[in-house]
Design an enzyme around this catalytic site. Sequence first.
Site, mmCIF file in Angstrom:
data_model
loop_
_atom_site.group_PDB
_atom_site.id
_atom_site.type_symbol
_atom_site.label_atom_id
_atom_site.label_comp_id
_atom_site.label_asym_id
_atom_site.label_seq_id
_atom_site.Cartn_x
_atom_site.Cartn_y
_atom_site.Cartn_z
ATOM 1 N N LYS A 80 4.774 106.942 35.710
ATOM 2 C CA LYS A 80 3.914 108.059 36.102
ATOM 3 C C LYS A 80 2.661 107.544 36.798
ATOM 4 O O LYS A 80 2.159 108.165 37.727
ATOM 5 C CB LYS A 80 3.532 108.875 34.858
ATOM 6 N N LYS A 137 9.220 99.335 39.028
ATOM 7 C CA LYS A 137 9.631 100.124 37.869
ATOM 8 C C LYS A 137 8.996 101.513 37.950
ATOM 9 O O LYS A 137 7.818 101.655 38.253
ATOM 10 C CB LYS A 137 9.181 99.437 36.579
ATOM 11 N N HIS A 190 1.014 98.996 30.138
ATOM 12 C CA HIS A 190 0.220 100.228 30.062
ATOM 13 C C HIS A 190 -1.259 99.928 30.312
ATOM 14 O O HIS A 190 -2.094 100.110 29.424
ATOM 15 C CB HIS A 190 0.393 100.890 28.690
HETATM 16 ZN ZN LIG Z 1 2.107 98.887 26.211
#
Ligand SMILES: [Zn+2]
Length: 487
Positions: A306, A303, A148
């Site tokens: 978004k 993968k 992330h």
């Molecule tokens: Zn993460």
Amino acid sequence: MKKFYLTTTLPYVNAAPHMGHALEFVAADIIARYHRDIRGEEVFMNTGTDEHGQKVWKSAKDQGREIREYVDENSLKFKELLKDLGVMGDINFIRTTDENHIKAAQDFWKIVEKNGYIEKKSYKVKYCVGCELEKTDSELVDGVCPIHPNLKIEKLDEENYFFKFSSFQKKLLELYEKEDFVVPTSRLGEIRNFVSAGLHDFSISRLKEKFSWGVPVPGDSGQVMYVWFDALINYISALGWPDNKKKFEGFWGTAAAPNAIQIAGKDNLRQQAAMWQAMLMAAGLPVSKQIIIHGFITSGGIKMSKTVGNVIDPLGFIKKYGSEALRAWLAKDANTFEDSDLTPEKFEKSYNANLVNGLGNLTSRIIKMAAEADLALGEDEIESSIEGDADRSAYMGYLDAYEIQKAAELVWSRMAQADAYIDERAPFRVIKLDLKQGKFQIRELLRNLAVIAYFLIPILPQTSAKIMAAIKNPSRKPEPLFPRVLS
Ligand SMILES: [Zn+2]
């Protein structure tokens, strides 16, 4: 009647469903249908939505939405996807915001606390809201989570409750001595290495003043439960634990005979095979029987996310090709345990080869010959064809081991054999020269088609039913099973 329990993980409701959810739902449905319709067991399949936690709370806030309305709306999307995928109608759909789940989570907490596995201490940690997991510096790249990179790592410094995870290292390693506790075995090795390296107690609560969207900690109004300690309990609250002891023991099993099967993605290995098992041990409850770990669906080798913008919506495929076409791809083309790559081009190619020209064409050829020869199979002959079939035990062996792709490949190899039989012997020509021999050959094909339809019950339930109906009544010209789709 033997009881079979299977649960998926519960998706977070911070976004709409994607193809990875479809993969897990369909795999679970195939396994559950196999146990219900082929093995004749009493099946309890559980799925639902995980609705608490900072991540959900934050996405609602970012979109200026009222939290309750936001989770209702997103939970419904998952419920609708299950229907659109043709998942069995009588599954259990749990929401972690359900009253009985909240009560069960609090009861679970109280038991674990009473057993001495919860303690309060100061908590200083770096945390990724995307993963909902603590991160050590070695797990970060340039100060952010590699999964992330667009989210800021949060620094927590507060008093929290901790679960004494480290007390369970030895017992977990003993659990992993059962070679098929995690399927496939490569994942068992992975979790064994993780636990062997040493376990750290993890925080299971957050200060309520920071975010209140969680289950209140029993006896401490200033704290809410950390998302995993709430969500994982759904696997047993779904069965009515702790109030319905009979139902719980029947499906979840006992210490001597665990019975619960869990399916999860590879990013959930640690939570399902270690954290959750330790929590069960801490509460004095039976552990799971097996954890099945599947891979991810990638798109163009990456993968889906978004951020990358390559998320494939399963509904698009269902609208264009039908749910059974998507199920066929997920069963036959997707690797059961490793990552699989899906693009619209690959899907179309597979649809045409395996369904239009494969199963659809074979069925219509056989049914047409049977109609012209005035042949049909009755219930008894269908049953005897299935019972005496040489591939039946291999097929069941694959599905007993959750080898969905291998089971599907076996069915498609049977289709190829039947196609070859028609091409080599040409029964439609034989019947004109030798009626008896021609009828014999067409009957053989019908018997084979019955076995194929039987093997397809868990994988393509609607198609299987249509083929069975046609075998019993070939003169009633069926619609094509898989129409050509213009791209
Ligand atoms: Zn993460």
